[in-house]
Design an enzyme around this catalytic site. Structure first.
Site, PDB file in Angstrom:
ATOM      1  N   ASP A   4      18.471 -50.500  -4.516  1.00 14.59           N
ATOM      2  CA  ASP A   4      17.589 -49.545  -5.337  1.00 14.59           C
ATOM      3  C   ASP A   4      16.116 -50.309  -4.982  1.00 14.59           C
ATOM      4  O   ASP A   4      15.820 -51.433  -4.928  1.00 14.59           O
ATOM      5  CB  ASP A   4      17.553 -50.241  -7.010  1.00 14.59           C
ATOM      6  CG  ASP A   4      16.719 -49.437  -7.944  1.00 14.59           C
ATOM      7  OD1 ASP A   4      17.078 -49.350  -9.238  1.00 14.59           O
ATOM      8  OD2 ASP A   4      15.737 -49.133  -7.381  1.00 14.59           O
ATOM      9  N   ASP A 105      14.815 -43.004  -4.539  1.00 12.15           N
ATOM     10  CA  ASP A 105      14.676 -44.503  -4.548  1.00 12.15           C
ATOM     11  C   ASP A 105      16.046 -45.490  -4.634  1.00 12.15           C
ATOM     12  O   ASP A 105      16.147 -46.544  -4.905  1.00 12.15           O
ATOM     13  CB  ASP A 105      13.850 -45.313  -5.512  1.00 12.15           C
ATOM     14  CG  ASP A 105      14.090 -45.361  -6.943  1.00 12.15           C
ATOM     15  OD1 ASP A 105      14.934 -44.736  -7.275  1.00 12.15           O
ATOM     16  OD2 ASP A 105      13.231 -45.976  -7.477  1.00 12.15           O
ATOM     17  N   GLU A 106      17.016 -44.830  -4.810  1.00 17.19           N
ATOM     18  CA  GLU A 106      18.456 -45.412  -5.028  1.00 17.19           C
ATOM     19  C   GLU A 106      19.554 -44.934  -4.243  1.00 17.19           C
ATOM     20  O   GLU A 106      19.731 -43.329  -4.435  1.00 17.19           O
ATOM     21  CB  GLU A 106      18.957 -45.167  -6.602  1.00 17.19           C
ATOM     22  CG  GLU A 106      18.516 -46.316  -7.661  1.00 17.19           C
ATOM     23  CD  GLU A 106      18.889 -45.955  -8.831  1.00 17.19           C
ATOM     24  OE1 GLU A 106      18.581 -46.641  -9.632  1.00 17.19           O
ATOM     25  OE2 GLU A 106      19.971 -45.410  -9.138  1.00 17.19           O
TER      26      GLU A 106
END
Length: 364
Positions: A4, A105-106
């Site tokens: 993350d 973003d993960e």
DNA sequence: AATACCGGCGAGT
DNA sequence: TCATACTCGCCGGTATT
């Protein structure tokens, strides 16, 4: 493993302009209604610690930071964030045989093979990945490692920012049981309230609650699934999935009970058409989204019966759906006032018409 | 009675 | 008052077969 990227958009802005590091940084979505109207997309930890949270109105964030003249408010720069995200994701994808990007973003990596099932090897791989992202993009991230996606996600959330944590199978129960119920991934405010009204306050209590009662209150699928999560059970595979739908939505200059379909919808239809063409997809389902002045979402869809990626066809169907939407709503006493409108396309089929099928047609 | 579709809602980034 | 832009998944109702 769940990777993350920390406070992603705001951190991207810090990378672009290091002089804002240490100041409150707020990345905003300006709606264009008034000078300052819109919402906070994300903020760095300096701003978060001063009460600025994702989703809050920009005006609230300004108020919270009024004593901090050094605070920085920036508009979203999606292209820039996309390019950084793509760099990182492409690198991560090469690290494991099974990879799944779950948002900008993960990402999840199934590193069972890469680590030969050895958690200490997995931990070292996590260290390497953190170092590599820092080296390549000058960005910090957090890494959670566990026996499945749910546990790795809970783990990574517990260690942000710039964290690295390992929850082995033996540790799962103790790790999860003391979380307040609202912190379990998948449980938002509504579900939290319902669970609390059943006397469930911790993840441990949900884990040992009567399964039938849960099924009754939350449904045959969701009820058991909630309890499985609480028990750290999650069989979802780590796999990249096909995108099933996409949409574009805008805020109207002012709330209204109608609007100029052509002017407002054409740019949306164009974007969707461009995106379909770029992905070489055709859609057979076109829908509209209307968000009322009370922030209720209303939708309509039409299965078109034909496959399309054309701007004009998307525009026509969307306009027609809005037309009937407004007449529907008028029948129901008084009509509605609309704040935001959008178009959605779905039910995709790969387009073989232009390149390959030309050959096929020639052949036939 | 099973399946398909629709619209609403909830959750997440 | 102030409330973005997305994506995905489930639920319950209704229509279709």
């Amino acid at each position: 493993m769940c990777v993350d990227l920390d406070y992603f958009y705001a951190q991207c802005e810090e990378v672009r302009n290091p002089s804002i590091k240490g100041k409150p940084v707020v990345v905003c979505v300006y709606s264009g209604r008034t000078e300052e109207s819109g919402a906070v997309s994300t903020s760095n930890y300096v701003a978060r610690n001063l009460g600025v949270k994702s989703g809050m109105p920009i005006a609230f964030a300004k108020k919270a930071l009024s004593k901090y003249p050094e605070a920085v408010f920036l508009p979203m720069d999606n292209e820039y964030y996309d390019s950084i995200s793509n760099q990182i994701m492409n690198n991560l994808r090469s690290k494991s045989s099974y990879f799944e990007q779950s948002s900008i973003d993960e990402a999840y990596l199934d590193i069972t093979n890469e680590s030969s099932g050895d958690y200490s090897k997995a931990y070292n791989l996590g260290k390497e990945i953190k170092a590599e992202i820092l080296e390549n993009e000058n960005l910090t991230c957090s890494v959670g490692i566990g026996p499945n996606k749910l546990v790795s996600k809970m783990a990574v959330d517990s260690t942000k920012p710039d964290g690295l944590i390992l929850i082995s199978p033996e540790e799962v129960q103790v790790f999860l049981e003391s979380f307040p119920i609202g912190k379990l991934f998948g449980i938002g405010p509504k579900t939290e309230e319902k669970l609390r009204s059943l006397g469930i306050e911790t993840v441990g209590q949900l884990a040992s609650f009567d399964r039938q009662v849960l099924a009754h209150h939350f449904g045959e699928k969701l009820g058991p699934q909630l309890q499985d999560s609480a028990r750290g059970i999650d069989e979802r595979p780590v796999r990249e999935r096909e995108v099933e739908q996409f949409s574009r939505i805008v805020t109207l200059k002012q709330n209204a009970n109608s609007f100029n379909f052509q002017d407002v919808l054409r740019p949306l239809a164009k974007d969707l058409s461009d995106k379909l063409l770029a992905a070489n997809l055709l859609c057979e389902s076109i829908g509209i989204i209307a968000i009322t002045s009370q922030l209720k979402t209303k939708t309509r869809v039409r299965k078109t019966g034909s496959l399309t990626s054309s701007e004009s066809e998307i525009l026509d169907v969307a306009s027609s759906l809005f037309q009937s939407f407004f007449s529907d709503e008028n029948l129901e006493l008084g009509g509605v006032t609309i704040r935001r409108v959008g178009i959605r396309v779905a039910s995709f089929v790969k387009n073989i018409t232009d390149s390959k099928e030309t050959n096929l047609r020639d052949f036939l």
